[in-house]
Motif scaffolding. Structure first.
Motif, PDB file in Angstrom:
ATOM      1  N   ASP A 205       0.811  -1.224   0.000  1.00  0.00           N
ATOM      2  CA  ASP A 205       0.000   0.000   0.000  1.00  0.00           C
ATOM      3  C   ASP A 205       0.843   1.272   0.000  1.00  0.00           C
ATOM      4  O   ASP A 205       0.314   2.357  -0.293  1.00  0.00           O
ATOM      5  N   ILE A 206       2.130   1.180   0.375  1.00  0.00           N
ATOM      6  CA  ILE A 206       2.943   2.403   0.491  1.00  0.00           C
ATOM      7  C   ILE A 206       4.154   2.405  -0.430  1.00  0.00           C
ATOM      8  O   ILE A 206       4.898   3.381  -0.469  1.00  0.00           O
ATOM      9  N   LEU A 207       4.335   1.339  -1.212  1.00  0.00           N
ATOM     10  CA  LEU A 207       5.536   1.240  -2.048  1.00  0.00           C
ATOM     11  C   LEU A 207       5.334   1.875  -3.408  1.00  0.00           C
ATOM     12  O   LEU A 207       4.226   1.950  -3.930  1.00  0.00           O
ATOM     13  N   LYS A 208       6.457   2.308  -3.977  1.00  0.00           N
ATOM     14  CA  LYS A 208       6.449   2.804  -5.350  1.00  0.00           C
ATOM     15  C   LYS A 208       7.789   2.454  -5.998  1.00  0.00           C
ATOM     16  O   LYS A 208       8.825   2.379  -5.332  1.00  0.00           O
ATOM     17  N   ALA A 209       7.723   2.218  -7.320  1.00  0.00           N
ATOM     18  CA  ALA A 209       8.933   1.951  -8.106  1.00  0.00           C
ATOM     19  C   ALA A 209       8.817   2.716  -9.409  1.00  0.00           C
ATOM     20  O   ALA A 209       7.760   2.712 -10.060  1.00  0.00           O
ATOM     21  N   ILE A 210       9.894   3.384  -9.795  1.00  0.00           N
ATOM     22  CA  ILE A 210       9.875   4.271 -10.962  1.00  0.00           C
ATOM     23  C   ILE A 210       9.887   3.457 -12.248  1.00  0.00           C
ATOM     24  O   ILE A 210      10.695   2.532 -12.397  1.00  0.00           O
ATOM     25  N   PRO A 211       8.993   3.755 -13.202  1.00  0.00           N
ATOM     26  CA  PRO A 211       8.978   3.002 -14.463  1.00  0.00           C
ATOM     27  C   PRO A 211      10.173   3.354 -15.340  1.00  0.00           C
ATOM     28  O   PRO A 211      10.724   4.449 -15.265  1.00  0.00           O
ATOM     29  N   SER A 212      10.570   2.405 -16.168  1.00  0.00           N
ATOM     30  CA  SER A 212      11.656   2.654 -17.125  1.00  0.00           C
ATOM     31  C   SER A 212      11.181   3.586 -18.236  1.00  0.00           C
ATOM     32  O   SER A 212       9.983   3.783 -18.433  1.00  0.00           O
ATOM     33  N   THR A 213      12.137   4.161 -18.946  1.00  0.00           N
ATOM     34  CA  THR A 213      11.792   5.030 -20.077  1.00  0.00           C
ATOM     35  C   THR A 213      11.069   4.217 -21.143  1.00  0.00           C
ATOM     36  O   THR A 213      11.532   3.140 -21.530  1.00  0.00           O
ATOM     37  N   PRO A 214       9.919   4.671 -21.619  1.00  0.00           N
ATOM     38  CA  PRO A 214       9.168   3.891 -22.608  1.00  0.00           C
ATOM     39  C   PRO A 214       9.902   3.793 -23.944  1.00  0.00           C
ATOM     40  O   PRO A 214      10.671   4.676 -24.314  1.00  0.00           O
ATOM     41  N   VAL A 215       9.657   2.704 -24.631  1.00  0.00           N
ATOM     42  CA  VAL A 215      10.250   2.457 -25.951  1.00  0.00           C
ATOM     43  C   VAL A 215       9.118   2.209 -26.938  1.00  0.00           C
ATOM     44  O   VAL A 215       8.201   1.430 -26.662  1.00  0.00           O
ATOM     45  N   ILE A 216       9.187   2.873 -28.110  1.00  0.00           N
ATOM     46  CA  ILE A 216       8.146   2.730 -29.132  1.00  0.00           C
ATOM     47  C   ILE A 216       8.685   1.868 -30.277  1.00  0.00           C
ATOM     48  O   ILE A 216       9.779   2.100 -30.781  1.00  0.00           O
ATOM     49  N   SER A 217       7.898   0.895 -30.671  1.00  0.00           N
ATOM     50  CA  SER A 217       8.146   0.132 -31.896  1.00  0.00           C
ATOM     51  C   SER A 217       6.908   0.229 -32.764  1.00  0.00           C
ATOM     52  O   SER A 217       5.823   0.567 -32.268  1.00  0.00           O
ATOM     53  N   TYR A 218       7.044  -0.067 -34.049  1.00  0.00           N
ATOM     54  CA  TYR A 218       5.886   0.101 -34.928  1.00  0.00           C
ATOM     55  C   TYR A 218       5.889  -0.953 -36.027  1.00  0.00           C
ATOM     56  O   TYR A 218       6.918  -1.546 -36.365  1.00  0.00           O
ATOM     57  N   THR A 219       4.677  -1.189 -36.556  1.00  0.00           N
ATOM     58  CA  THR A 219       4.471  -2.105 -37.683  1.00  0.00           C
ATOM     59  C   THR A 219       3.548  -1.418 -38.678  1.00  0.00           C
ATOM     60  O   THR A 219       2.453  -0.980 -38.316  1.00  0.00           O
ATOM     61  N   LYS A 220       3.985  -1.371 -39.934  1.00  0.00           N
ATOM     62  CA  LYS A 220       3.183  -0.731 -40.980  1.00  0.00           C
ATOM     63  C   LYS A 220       2.286  -1.765 -41.642  1.00  0.00           C
ATOM     64  O   LYS A 220       2.700  -2.885 -41.919  1.00  0.00           O
ATOM     65  N   LYS A 221       1.026  -1.374 -41.849  1.00  0.00           N
ATOM     66  CA  LYS A 221       0.075  -2.209 -42.562  1.00  0.00           C
ATOM     67  C   LYS A 221      -0.501  -1.433 -43.739  1.00  0.00           C
ATOM     68  O   LYS A 221      -0.116  -0.292 -43.992  1.00  0.00           O
ATOM     69  N   GLU A 222      -1.441  -2.039 -44.436  1.00  0.00           N
ATOM     70  CA  GLU A 222      -1.948  -1.436 -45.665  1.00  0.00           C
ATOM     71  C   GLU A 222      -2.527  -0.048 -45.439  1.00  0.00           C
ATOM     72  O   GLU A 222      -2.122   0.920 -46.078  1.00  0.00           O
ATOM     73  N   ASN A 223      -3.471   0.042 -44.539  1.00  0.00           N
ATOM     74  CA  ASN A 223      -4.188   1.293 -44.360  1.00  0.00           C
ATOM     75  C   ASN A 223      -3.927   1.961 -43.021  1.00  0.00           C
ATOM     76  O   ASN A 223      -4.595   2.922 -42.666  1.00  0.00           O
TER      77      ASN A 223
ATOM     78  N   THR B 257       3.808  10.635 -30.101  1.00  0.00           N
ATOM     79  CA  THR B 257       4.564  10.540 -28.850  1.00  0.00           C
ATOM     80  C   THR B 257       3.841   9.619 -27.878  1.00  0.00           C
ATOM     81  O   THR B 257       2.618   9.681 -27.734  1.00  0.00           O
ATOM     82  N   CYS B 258       4.626   8.766 -27.218  1.00  0.00           N
ATOM     83  CA  CYS B 258       4.100   7.921 -26.142  1.00  0.00           C
ATOM     84  C   CYS B 258       4.623   8.462 -24.816  1.00  0.00           C
ATOM     85  O   CYS B 258       5.833   8.575 -24.614  1.00  0.00           O
ATOM     86  N   GLN B 259       3.715   8.800 -23.895  1.00  0.00           N
ATOM     87  CA  GLN B 259       4.093   9.385 -22.606  1.00  0.00           C
ATOM     88  C   GLN B 259       3.598   8.510 -21.463  1.00  0.00           C
ATOM     89  O   GLN B 259       2.452   8.085 -21.443  1.00  0.00           O
ATOM     90  N   ILE B 260       4.494   8.255 -20.484  1.00  0.00           N
ATOM     91  CA  ILE B 260       4.158   7.460 -19.309  1.00  0.00           C
ATOM     92  C   ILE B 260       3.726   8.394 -18.178  1.00  0.00           C
ATOM     93  O   ILE B 260       4.432   9.342 -17.853  1.00  0.00           O
ATOM     94  N   VAL B 261       2.563   8.118 -17.566  1.00  0.00           N
ATOM     95  CA  VAL B 261       2.061   8.887 -16.417  1.00  0.00           C
ATOM     96  C   VAL B 261       1.920   7.915 -15.247  1.00  0.00           C
ATOM     97  O   VAL B 261       1.110   6.998 -15.277  1.00  0.00           O
ATOM     98  N   HIS B 262       2.747   8.127 -14.183  1.00  0.00           N
ATOM     99  CA  HIS B 262       2.777   7.225 -13.032  1.00  0.00           C
ATOM    100  C   HIS B 262       2.907   8.036 -11.759  1.00  0.00           C
ATOM    101  O   HIS B 262       3.187   9.243 -11.787  1.00  0.00           O
ATOM    102  N   LEU B 263       2.719   7.366 -10.613  1.00  0.00           N
ATOM    103  CA  LEU B 263       2.842   8.055  -9.330  1.00  0.00           C
ATOM    104  C   LEU B 263       4.231   8.633  -9.111  1.00  0.00           C
ATOM    105  O   LEU B 263       4.401   9.610  -8.369  1.00  0.00           O
ATOM    106  N   THR B 264       5.237   8.048  -9.760  1.00  0.00           N
ATOM    107  CA  THR B 264       6.622   8.439  -9.491  1.00  0.00           C
ATOM    108  C   THR B 264       7.249   9.316 -10.566  1.00  0.00           C
ATOM    109  O   THR B 264       8.389   9.735 -10.400  1.00  0.00           O
ATOM    110  N   GLY B 265       6.578   9.568 -11.661  1.00  0.00           N
ATOM    111  CA  GLY B 265       7.173  10.401 -12.707  1.00  0.00           C
ATOM    112  C   GLY B 265       6.778   9.906 -14.088  1.00  0.00           C
ATOM    113  O   GLY B 265       5.996   8.987 -14.246  1.00  0.00           O
ATOM    114  N   ASN B 266       7.351  10.523 -15.127  1.00  0.00           N
ATOM    115  CA  ASN B 266       7.023  10.118 -16.492  1.00  0.00           C
ATOM    116  C   ASN B 266       8.194  10.439 -17.415  1.00  0.00           C
ATOM    117  O   ASN B 266       9.109  11.179 -17.038  1.00  0.00           O
TER     118      ASN B 266
END
Length: 591
Positions: free
Chosen positions: A232-250, A313-322
């Motif tokens: 109930d009182i712990l927190k851990a900072i998330p890692s920096t997000p990484v974006i990958s992508y796949t192209k399709k027809e449309n 852009t992909c942005q992380i929103v968490h209790l410990t930062g982003n």
């Protein structure tokens, strides 16, 4: 259960060696101490060494000043106290039973034997100390008020209140392993009647590693436990997000990933050119080794020509930062389908024969090649239709089309359809029920009748061809509403309109000759809720027929013909009003 300390044991031994004896050699034996839980019962022993005349009394307190129980006549004891000894041994066994024991009962009690004169003491017992046990409250555990970093040192506090006696044990466990058996800090706030205890422990805070505070006390049959969950009182900072992508027809599928965060209430925000995208992505949160979490978010973008240089852009929103990832550019322009068309109309029903404007709108399509069609009951409508196409700032287009329809009975139970066909091979449509906004005004029809003095006459007022069916028809005599009318009910016509009849039965007497009866309809298709007419006076008794024309409706001017008769005996009034509002009938015309 034994609650005496070593010091108390020495005192008891000393008192036992000094057991008092009466002047007649009588000895009183008392148990040095007894204990009872609050609300329970307890026996206070008092045994005489031999039989003797005279009553026994029990006194409470070291000074023996408070009478607690008495055998003497005219002296009563509380309902909670009675003799406990057997009847056959009552002369030597004068023990008492106390029920519903309270904390206030905790004290020393003396058994005193009196002589037969009931005044002089024959012997005094050594006294019995009564201990009253009160259960401690359920333990309460607490930790830091703010979130702490995973694996940091944390102090946890355990408290319990309102117990007696003060001896209590508090033991700490983690995952069924005993950490320590502490000596709690015991205090009292009410003059040592009840006590409070507090114990603290400091240890490393891990995920899924709760700590338990266990309390043991003389008044408890089983220990009491309270659990503090570090989760109930712990927190851990998330890692920096990484974006990958796949192209399709449309479209292009974007995947954003972040690791090693806690707790799992995390949010990923997608933005295009710095503006948040309201479309909900597909998010998947899973637990990793050690109890932390991983999130993967997938979002699909249809690429337009106007967005070829747009960044995502992909942005992380968490209790410990982003943090944010690198930007991606959308390519491979394709067409974008229009949104489902939405038809909007007036918020209320329109007045009869008024023009109804209905609008169909669709947005977000590209390119602008689009066809919009209107249908009423599957028949296409091309007249009085107006289209407007505008380009949006994101490069897509919006279309708005308006159609004008007259509020008329021909559209009752009709369905209006807006159909959109786009270059992206999308065909979509929406419907609108015209019955929700159409009104048709009632036509008021009177049925003439012959007037015979002193006869009962039935006047009929019929409202026809109105819609919707909610209508109120009333009869008035000289502008005073009559409540003795009756209605025939509603009749549905083939064209969807309704008909109803309101009857009025009157006794046609000489007093009624100059009365004016008016039938009035109230319906939402009528422009004004209330309508008034000027009375037309007929004073010329010689002219057999006089045609007058004058009527005043609010904000309207209507001309109708009023007919009078040469049978008038004196000045009186007769008139009809606009057929869609009300009709008036004067029996005096037919004398």
């Amino acid at each position: 259960m034994q609650y005496q300390t070593c010091t108390l044991c020495h005192i008891i031994l000393m008192l036992s060696s000094l057991i008092p004896k009466g002047t007649y050699g009588i000895t009183i034996y008392q148990t040095p101490s007894v204990a009872s839980n609050e609300g329970g019962s307890v026996i206070m022993n008092c045994t005489l060494s031999e039989e003797s005349l005279g009553p026994v009394q029990w006194y409470k307190g070291i000074k023996q000043e408070t009478l607690f129980y008495s055998q003497m006549q005219n002296e009563t004891s509380g309902a909670r106290v009675k003799l406990a000894g057997e009847e056959r041994k009552r002369n030597i066994d004068l023990s008492i039973t106390i029920t519903t024991v309270t904390l206030e009962d905790a004290d020393i009690y003396y058994c005193i034997k009196f002589k037969s004169d009931k005044q002089s003491r024959a012997a005094v017992g050594s006294g019995t100390q009564l201990y009253v046990n009160r259960k401690p409250s359920s333990p309460s555990v607490s930790g830091p008020a703010e979130k702490v970093i995973l694996n940091s040192r944390v102090t946890v506090k355990c408290t319990s209140r309102g117990f007696s006696p003060p001896e209590i044990n508090i033991t700490w466990f983690q995952k069924e392993t005993m950490l320590t058996k502490s000596s709690p800090n015991v205090t009292s706030n009410d003059g040592n009647r009840t006590y409070n205890a507090e114990s603290n422990i400091t240890l490393l805070a891990h995920i899924n590693s709760p700590v338990t505070c266990r309390i043991s006390h003389a008044a408890l049959e089983q220990p009491l436990n309270a659990v503090f969950n570090f989760n109930d009182i712990l927190k851990a900072i998330p890692s920096t997000p990484v974006i990958s992508y796949t192209k399709k027809e449309n479209a292009v599928m974007l995947n954003c990933t972040s690791l090693r965060f806690y707790p799992k209430n995390i949010r990923i925000q997608w933005a295009k050119d710095g503006k948040q995208i309201k479309e909900l992505p597909e998010n998947n949160i899973s637990e990793t080794t050690g109890g932390t979490f991983k999130i993967t978010s997938i979002i699909k973008f249809a690429v337009t020509k106007a967005n070829i240089s747009s960044s995502i852009t992909c942005q992380i929103v968490h209790l410990t930062g982003n943090s944010t990832s690198e930007q991606l550019h959308l390519k491979d322009v394709i067409s974008v389908s229009p949104s489902l068309p939405v038809i909007t109309g007036p918020s209320t029903r329109m007045t009869y024969m008024k023009i109804i404007n209905l609008t169909c709108s669709s947005s977000g399509f590209y390119p602008q090649n689009i066809t919009l069609k209107w249908f009423i009951n599957d028949l296409q409508k091309n007249e009085k239709v107006f289209h407007v196409i505008k380009e949006h700032e994101d490069g897509t287009y919006n279309v708005t089309s308006t159609i004008e329809i007259q509020s008329d009975k021909q559209y009752i139970n009709s369905v209006l359809t807006c159909q959109i066909i786009h270059l992206s091979q999308t065909l979509t449509s929406s419907t609108y029920n015209l019955s929700d906004v159409i009104t048709v005004s009632p036509t008021m029809i009177s049925e003439p009748c012959n007037m015979t003095l002193n006869a009962t006459v039935s006047l009929a007022c019929k409202a026809t061809q109105f819609y919707p069916p909610f209508i109120r028809i009333i009869w008035l005599e000289n502008e005073t509403e009559l409540f003795n009318g009756s209605s025939q009910g509603l009749f549905l016509s083939k064209d969807g309109t309704y008909t109803t009849v309101r009857y009025l039965s009157i006794k046609y007497t000489e007093e009624k000759v100059y009365s004016v009866f008016r039938c009035q309809a109230e319906h939402e298709s009528i422009l004004f809720n209330s309508t008034t007419c000027d009375l037309l006076k007929f004073k010329d008794k010689k002219d057999p027929v006089k045609r007058l024309s004058r009527i005043d409706l609010p904000k309207m001017a209507k001309h109708i013909t009023m007919v009078s008769s040469d049978f008038f005996l004196k000045e009186h009034y007769a008139f009809f009003c606009h057929k869609n509002v009300f009709w008036e009938y004067n029996p005096g015309h037919f004398l």
